[in-house]
Design a protein around this motif. Sequence first.
Motif: not given
Length: 248
Positions: A123-126, A137-153
Amino acid sequence: MIMARFIGAVRRAIHLLPSKTLSYGLLLPSFQSHNATLKFRFQTRPYSSYEILKSPFDSNVLRILRNEIEYLSEDGPPTEPARKFNSFTVEDHPGQQWVTMRSKFGEKEDIKIDVTMFDGCIFVPKLDDECNENALTREELRPHISLLVDISKGEDFDMLEFVCSAWPDCLEIQKLFIYRRGQLLLRRPWLGPSFKSLDDNLQNALREFLEARGVTDELSVFLHEYMMNKDRTELIQWLRNVRSFVEK
């Protein structure tokens, strides 16, 4: 003496009972003895009527489930999930909390991204409409998503793995690992420093490295829209599974 009087009273009561059909469709037998009474008591009651009529509790659960499924299906129903975003293909995993994205960069690099569904929020101030810093005046909800980025050769080369956070409007790098061949056999390999502890110039260069491969803020925006749709799809299917169980 008391027991004999009790048995006699029971027998008299039994003889007064007429043979008739109960609401369960069970015909009462004629009672001839105390042993017959015991035998009847321990007979298994037929359950054919319960297979047709649900209990009030089950019926109430089914009614609520049907209403919820109908509401979710009609009020902003989920759409067919996207199968492509820019250079990435998108592989959904129905019933699971993640998706896989794949792409190539140049002739040698293979990029694979494993993405979770929403796994947290902050929650962050808005600010108010006038962006007055003194008028929070209020708080803003910021949902989170996790990523695993694999780069191979290829199998004969090392692999870079970026651990990232996808916010509704931006993407952040949290950690960078490099996996060497055979390193996974080590008990406690040293995987590198915290990304935020790196020199600012190096952090910027690594961000540009990912952006050149399509891992950008735009991808983060796409993933939030995708996961909102997937979240609704999975919820509807879960409700249907519960309904199916109760109906059986």
